[in-house]
Design an enzyme around this catalytic site. Sequence first.
Site, PDB file in Angstrom:
ATOM      1  N   CYS A   2       0.822  -1.203   0.000  1.00 23.39           N
ATOM      2  CA  CYS A   2       0.000   0.000   0.000  1.00 23.39           C
ATOM      3  C   CYS A   2       0.863   1.264   0.000  1.00 23.39           C
ATOM      4  O   CYS A   2       1.985   1.248   0.481  1.00 23.39           O
ATOM      5  CB  CYS A   2      -0.858   0.035   1.248  1.00 23.39           C
ATOM      6  SG  CYS A   2      -1.756  -1.463   1.557  1.00 23.39           S
ATOM      7  N   ARG A  27       4.782   0.015  -6.356  1.00 24.68           N
ATOM      8  CA  ARG A  27       4.832  -0.807  -5.146  1.00 24.68           C
ATOM      9  C   ARG A  27       3.846  -1.971  -5.201  1.00 24.68           C
ATOM     10  O   ARG A  27       3.936  -2.880  -4.395  1.00 24.68           O
ATOM     11  CB  ARG A  27       4.525   0.068  -3.920  1.00 24.68           C
ATOM     12  CG  ARG A  27       5.551   1.151  -3.718  1.00 24.68           C
ATOM     13  CD  ARG A  27       5.092   2.136  -2.689  1.00 24.68           C
ATOM     14  NE  ARG A  27       5.037   1.549  -1.369  1.00 24.68           N
ATOM     15  CZ  ARG A  27       5.996   1.625  -0.470  1.00 24.68           C
ATOM     16  NH1 ARG A  27       7.098   2.263  -0.757  1.00 24.68           N
ATOM     17  NH2 ARG A  27       5.862   1.078   0.716  1.00 24.68           N
ATOM     18  N   TRP A  75      -3.113  -2.612  -1.300  1.00 28.40           N
ATOM     19  CA  TRP A  75      -2.752  -3.989  -1.671  1.00 28.40           C
ATOM     20  C   TRP A  75      -3.466  -4.871  -0.662  1.00 28.40           C
ATOM     21  O   TRP A  75      -3.163  -4.832   0.535  1.00 28.40           O
ATOM     22  CB  TRP A  75      -1.232  -4.159  -1.575  1.00 28.40           C
ATOM     23  CG  TRP A  75      -0.716  -5.459  -2.099  1.00 28.40           C
ATOM     24  CD1 TRP A  75      -0.457  -5.779  -3.403  1.00 28.40           C
ATOM     25  CD2 TRP A  75      -0.366  -6.615  -1.327  1.00 28.40           C
ATOM     26  NE1 TRP A  75       0.032  -7.063  -3.477  1.00 28.40           N
ATOM     27  CE2 TRP A  75       0.099  -7.601  -2.230  1.00 28.40           C
ATOM     28  CE3 TRP A  75      -0.398  -6.924   0.042  1.00 28.40           C
ATOM     29  CZ2 TRP A  75       0.525  -8.859  -1.815  1.00 28.40           C
ATOM     30  CZ3 TRP A  75       0.025  -8.173   0.455  1.00 28.40           C
ATOM     31  CH2 TRP A  75       0.481  -9.124  -0.473  1.00 28.40           C
ATOM     32  N   ASN A 100      -1.445   1.957   6.004  1.00 29.00           N
ATOM     33  CA  ASN A 100      -0.591   0.855   5.530  1.00 29.00           C
ATOM     34  C   ASN A 100      -0.279  -0.026   6.729  1.00 29.00           C
ATOM     35  O   ASN A 100      -0.039   0.489   7.818  1.00 29.00           O
ATOM     36  CB  ASN A 100       0.753   1.388   5.006  1.00 29.00           C
ATOM     37  CG  ASN A 100       0.606   2.133   3.700  1.00 29.00           C
ATOM     38  OD1 ASN A 100      -0.468   2.197   3.130  1.00 29.00           O
ATOM     39  ND2 ASN A 100       1.694   2.705   3.238  1.00 29.00           N
ATOM     40  N   GLY A 101      -0.219  -1.322   6.507  1.00 24.97           N
ATOM     41  CA  GLY A 101       0.115  -2.231   7.611  1.00 24.97           C
ATOM     42  C   GLY A 101      -1.056  -3.135   7.934  1.00 24.97           C
ATOM     43  O   GLY A 101      -2.034  -3.197   7.176  1.00 24.97           O
ATOM     44  N   GLU A 483      17.693 -17.642  -8.508  1.00 24.64           N
ATOM     45  CA  GLU A 483      17.236 -16.284  -8.831  1.00 24.64           C
ATOM     46  C   GLU A 483      16.617 -16.251 -10.235  1.00 24.64           C
ATOM     47  O   GLU A 483      15.608 -15.582 -10.459  1.00 24.64           O
ATOM     48  CB  GLU A 483      18.417 -15.313  -8.694  1.00 24.64           C
ATOM     49  CG  GLU A 483      18.139 -13.879  -9.103  1.00 24.64           C
ATOM     50  CD  GLU A 483      17.009 -13.196  -8.344  1.00 24.64           C
ATOM     51  OE1 GLU A 483      16.517 -13.744  -7.346  1.00 24.64           O
ATOM     52  OE2 GLU A 483      16.589 -12.118  -8.795  1.00 24.64           O
ATOM     53  N   LYS A 487      12.795 -15.084 -10.989  1.00 25.92           N
ATOM     54  CA  LYS A 487      12.451 -14.021 -11.941  1.00 25.92           C
ATOM     55  C   LYS A 487      11.421 -14.518 -12.948  1.00 25.92           C
ATOM     56  O   LYS A 487      10.446 -13.851 -13.234  1.00 25.92           O
ATOM     57  CB  LYS A 487      13.682 -13.537 -12.728  1.00 25.92           C
ATOM     58  CG  LYS A 487      14.666 -12.651 -12.045  1.00 25.92           C
ATOM     59  CD  LYS A 487      14.194 -11.259 -11.757  1.00 25.92           C
ATOM     60  CE  LYS A 487      13.549 -11.210 -10.404  1.00 25.92           C
ATOM     61  NZ  LYS A 487      14.379 -10.980  -9.271  1.00 25.92           N
ATOM     62  N   GLU A 490       7.917 -15.032 -11.332  1.00 30.03           N
ATOM     63  CA  GLU A 490       7.168 -13.868 -10.859  1.00 30.03           C
ATOM     64  C   GLU A 490       6.667 -12.961 -11.965  1.00 30.03           C
ATOM     65  O   GLU A 490       5.623 -12.337 -11.813  1.00 30.03           O
ATOM     66  CB  GLU A 490       7.934 -13.078  -9.792  1.00 30.03           C
ATOM     67  CG  GLU A 490       9.157 -12.339 -10.256  1.00 30.03           C
ATOM     68  CD  GLU A 490       9.792 -11.533  -9.118  1.00 30.03           C
ATOM     69  OE1 GLU A 490      11.022 -11.487  -9.075  1.00 30.03           O
ATOM     70  OE2 GLU A 490       9.076 -10.962  -8.307  1.00 30.03           O
ATOM     71  N   HIS A 506      17.801 -37.260  -7.971  1.00 27.29           N
ATOM     72  CA  HIS A 506      17.163 -37.670  -6.713  1.00 27.29           C
ATOM     73  C   HIS A 506      15.673 -37.340  -6.714  1.00 27.29           C
ATOM     74  O   HIS A 506      15.055 -37.285  -5.664  1.00 27.29           O
ATOM     75  CB  HIS A 506      17.881 -37.025  -5.531  1.00 27.29           C
ATOM     76  CG  HIS A 506      19.317 -37.421  -5.446  1.00 27.29           C
ATOM     77  ND1 HIS A 506      19.716 -38.685  -5.087  1.00 27.29           N
ATOM     78  CD2 HIS A 506      20.456 -36.748  -5.760  1.00 27.29           C
ATOM     79  CE1 HIS A 506      21.042 -38.769  -5.139  1.00 27.29           C
ATOM     80  NE2 HIS A 506      21.501 -37.603  -5.553  1.00 27.29           N
ATOM     81  N   LYS A 605       6.120  -4.290  -4.318  1.00 24.79           N
ATOM     82  CA  LYS A 605       7.559  -4.011  -4.348  1.00 24.79           C
ATOM     83  C   LYS A 605       8.176  -4.080  -2.960  1.00 24.79           C
ATOM     84  O   LYS A 605       9.241  -4.624  -2.773  1.00 24.79           O
ATOM     85  CB  LYS A 605       7.792  -2.628  -4.969  1.00 24.79           C
ATOM     86  CG  LYS A 605       9.257  -2.252  -5.101  1.00 24.79           C
ATOM     87  CD  LYS A 605       9.972  -3.168  -6.072  1.00 24.79           C
ATOM     88  CE  LYS A 605      11.468  -2.958  -6.115  1.00 24.79           C
ATOM     89  NZ  LYS A 605      12.154  -4.099  -6.732  1.00 24.79           N
TER      90      LYS A 605
END
Length: 610
Positions: A2, A27, A75, A100-101, A483, A487, A490, A506, A605
């Site tokens: 947010c 964000r 968000w 926010n939070g 990584e 990428k 996402e 395995h 973000k």
Amino acid sequence: MCGIVGAVAERPIVEILIEGLRRLEYRGYDSAGVVVLDQQGNTSCIKREGKVEVLAKAVKEQSPQGTTGIAHTRWATHGVPSERNAHPHQSGNRFSVVHNGIIENHEELRKSLSADGYTFNSDTDTEVIVHLIHKLSAVCPDLRSAVFAATQQLVGAYGMAVVDSQSPGQLVVARSGSPLVIGYGLGEHFVASDQLALLPVTRRFAVLEEGDVARLTKESVSITDASGEPVSRPIKESDITADAGGKAGYKHYMLKEIFEQPEAIRRTLQGRIVDGKVAEDAFGHGSVELFKTIKHVQIVACGTSYNAGMVARYWIEQYVGISCSVEIASEFRYRKSFVHKDSLLVTLSQSGETADTLAALRLAKSLGYSASLTICNVETSSLVRESDLVYLMKAGPEIGVASTKAFTVQLAALLLLSKALCEAKSINQYFCEEAAQALNALPGHMEQAFSLEHSIKALSEQFADKKHALFLGRGDQYPVAMEGALKLKEISYIHAEAYAAGELKHGPLALVDADMPVVVVAPNNELLDKLKSNIEEVRARGSVMYVFADSDDHFESEPGLDVVNMAHANHLIAPILFSIPLQFLSYYVALVKGTDVDQPRNLAKSVTVE
Ligand code: F6R
């Protein structure tokens, strides 16, 4: 996550708020809203599900007038993304709040406020705040004291901004766990969750501390601390330019940020290697004396930053010769971990506000670590302010949700940390010299790696119809494969997993067939022959492979095997360089698939909630 923007001025502020929200879009969010008040306290509230542009259109149509206001991008955490759950939330046609939070005791507060007769119009945790402030305003002399009193009953994290139509011309804001900055203008003041939102209107900022409550009018800002005592917080001039958030002609922020990497590395290393040695204060005052005593390094981080930490483990154990553990912050914070003697806690974070990483740092303070060091990209962030030692990355604002330049800059900083530890302990001079040369040469090699863009773009078409992909690497390239997989998943929504190549037989080898592309990171190092055997095992199962190799690896492209050759560079920087083609790969696959590259679905973000 947010975003919050607020303003109190002489001039109309609605456009400032909307532009602030646009600048916070990166964000991640799913709805947006704004409240503005004119000087008589007449209040207009407009909210929309979806993009800020949808809200901006509604604002243009309704043209609300006001000189005080608050705005928000949400968000979703509690309650689905919808107009009804979008902020601001209001109580009694009088108070409006953006937040926010997460308020953890919202259920209990909701029950008691409902019993007091307050009607809830959303499914959010935030709505309890506005009704609570409304209720407390009956017994408090002013808005600031009502907000302060409300914060005493809230459990959880908040950055909030509040307006009251009965006292227009003021904003009250409060911070605990979610960042807020105050922006100072001439005869006007602002608040935001990220200074990027306010750069078009001011460059002078003060960061609120945990527990602070501030009252903003156009003439003044007054701040009280967690105990309600007046305090002043230093006002600093930001060195970020207003257009730092722009795309500079690139189609996406992610692509721009990929190309910014050489410059970001140059800036981050500038002045920190002097005559081939790590500058005395590069990792903070007193770090050299401290590093002499360190016998263990504990790295804690999330996501991409965690992957950077995983690479560093190879370097620290191999070159410094001390043990290094790396743990995901959300795990570290909730288990009883063993603290080695003379142990350095290192947090890695682009934003410096990741809730789990911050909680891990706070927990570690009580556990007996020798000191905490953060490697972080945001100077004003909580991690920077709360760590004993700081290595500030100079990557510049990273706007694309998928981290690119922050990852490679973190790696450069971690290689430098390995060198600094060796120098402090007067060991491994050969590595120290090699690392200095390799780091100095790094930006040039990165620029060379950009020449692969077009061949990777062509290759990415082959991923368009794929649902899954495997990434393989060995040694310090295993986290690079991790990584690469992160990428790809996402931003293109292709399910991708990374394995240490030796682990394939395995279990995961069972998945391999012609529909499962396998990406291999294969620099020429002491594990190459082992990796080649793993590649043969996969090829024998009919997979299509994409091998990112050193030019002297002697791989040849043939049906079922696509080879992308990198120019050879020092093995120390290979994890950094091999990250670049994988960034291009995920970017171009996402482009082919038509996904939202810079704001992938469901992601934010800066992850300021648990
Ligand atoms: C992935 C990504 C995330 C972040 C993670 C930690 O591309 O960006 O996985 O790396 O949320 O964020 P920071 O580094 O800000 O602590």
